[in-house]
Design an enzyme around this catalytic site. Sequence first.
Site, PDB file in Angstrom:
ATOM      1  N   ALA A  68       0.998  -1.153  -0.082  1.00 46.73           N
ATOM      2  CA  ALA A  68       0.030   0.099   0.158  1.00 46.73           C
ATOM      3  C   ALA A  68       0.937   1.254  -0.009  1.00 46.73           C
ATOM      4  O   ALA A  68       1.713   1.235   0.826  1.00 46.73           O
ATOM      5  CB  ALA A  68      -0.957   0.070   1.279  1.00 46.73           C
ATOM      6  N   HIS A  69       0.627   2.017  -0.998  1.00 49.70           N
ATOM      7  CA  HIS A  69       1.408   3.345  -0.950  1.00 49.70           C
ATOM      8  C   HIS A  69       0.948   4.416  -1.665  1.00 49.70           C
ATOM      9  O   HIS A  69       1.324   5.505  -1.862  1.00 49.70           O
ATOM     10  CB  HIS A  69       2.665   2.977  -1.977  1.00 49.70           C
ATOM     11  CG  HIS A  69       2.534   2.865  -3.463  1.00 49.70           C
ATOM     12  ND1 HIS A  69       1.864   1.717  -3.845  1.00 49.70           N
ATOM     13  CD2 HIS A  69       2.549   4.028  -4.559  1.00 49.70           C
ATOM     14  CE1 HIS A  69       1.847   2.092  -5.098  1.00 49.70           C
ATOM     15  NE2 HIS A  69       2.145   3.197  -5.556  1.00 49.70           N
TER      16      HIS A  69
END
Length: 368
Positions: free
Chosen positions: A205-206
């Site tokens: 997740a970014h």
Amino acid sequence: MTDVTIVLGTRPEIIKLSPVIRECERREVDYTLLHTGQHYSDSLDTVFFEQLELPVPDYNLEVGSKSQGKQTGEMMSGIEEKLLEEESDVLVVQGDTNSVLAGAIAASKLDTELAHVEAGLRSFDREMPEETNRVLTDHVGDYLFAPTEQSADHLLSEGIPEERIHVVGNTVVDAVQQNSDLAREKSDVLEELGVERGKYFLLTAHRANNVDDPSRFSSLLSGVSEAAESFEREVIYPIHPRARNTLDGAGIDAPDNIRLIEPQDYLDFLTLQSGTELIFTDSGGVQEEACILGVPCVTLRDSTERPETVEVGGNVLSDIASESIKRGANKMYSKEGNWENPFGDGNTSERILDKICPRSIASLNNKG
Ligand code: UD1
Ligand code: UDP
């Protein structure tokens, strides 16, 4: 003076342009490699050049992390300067980052044609900076390399002339095929982490929208943690620096069953992807690779510019509420993974070179 300038700046661009760079080498195309410096940490940058055996870029603009406008503007100015020096016929960009937009605008105002690899993707969510980058780049492009018919249809429906659009597949398939055997031979990441193949979940997740706000990011992590708990699984999370900054800044610890590790090199990450039972992600490239590798995926977003992954049955979208993530995990967990790969046959970079550099076909023929 070179025939082609290739602009790249971030991890996914290095990975997805690596087959195009290799194809330039194979055809002895005279090309310039221009790095914007958008990514600069070793783990997002140098490690991929080394592992994928790519040449050191001819130029690195070293622009680094800045606000959207400042970063894009500095890259645009640097790219323009190099393009004026190199006088290349074509500039190649890939994907939807600020490096792509900067390259697109710079080329479109000079006597250099623009080739956009991965054209026509649309999330229809203008809150994502990437959506702005995609739309603007496609509208100034000369060669639009759409991965699928669906992406080509988006371009046609926006009034882009058909002769600019070429459906060629996605170079991510080339990259996966070129590196999967190597990953099997060389990576011992599962042993190093002490995890058993088929007995763990994987998370990346970014996205700004998911990780910049500490309370949203915490909800996302809790949801993934609860989903994994119901399957008695540990989650491995190679954490992007952007997300790490949020955790550190707000003093948040990840839940116990989510193990944070450093961003992985490509062979180790391919191994982690092919060995997992389920992937949670908000990454574009990871949605594609999960689909290609036959691994079920839960995408932690409200929209995707890769709807083909959902349509073939390999992916499901989920908001970040625990109940939604658990529902997504339950739906995908037992999937067989025998869906069709919608992104082509792994020869995309050859098709791209045939179009942008037709002279290079003769060089291949001469080699027999
Ligand atoms: C960028 C792209 C995104 C892509 C992602 C790939 C845009 C708008 N976003 O997002 O589309 O999915 O790359 O990973 O172009 N940082 C480091 N080291 C680095 C680079 C960044 O520590 O080498 C940290 C910095 O704190 C920086 C933050 O990460 O402020 C965000 O970096 P940035 O390049 O702005 O965006 P990404 O989130 O990496
Ligand atoms: N990736 C990697 N190591 C990691 C996480 C991702 O090599 O620790 C690779 C992944 O295989 C894919 C690409 O990075 O090819 C995706 O990049 P990212 O998620 O940063 O960007 P996006 O695709 O969302 O733009």
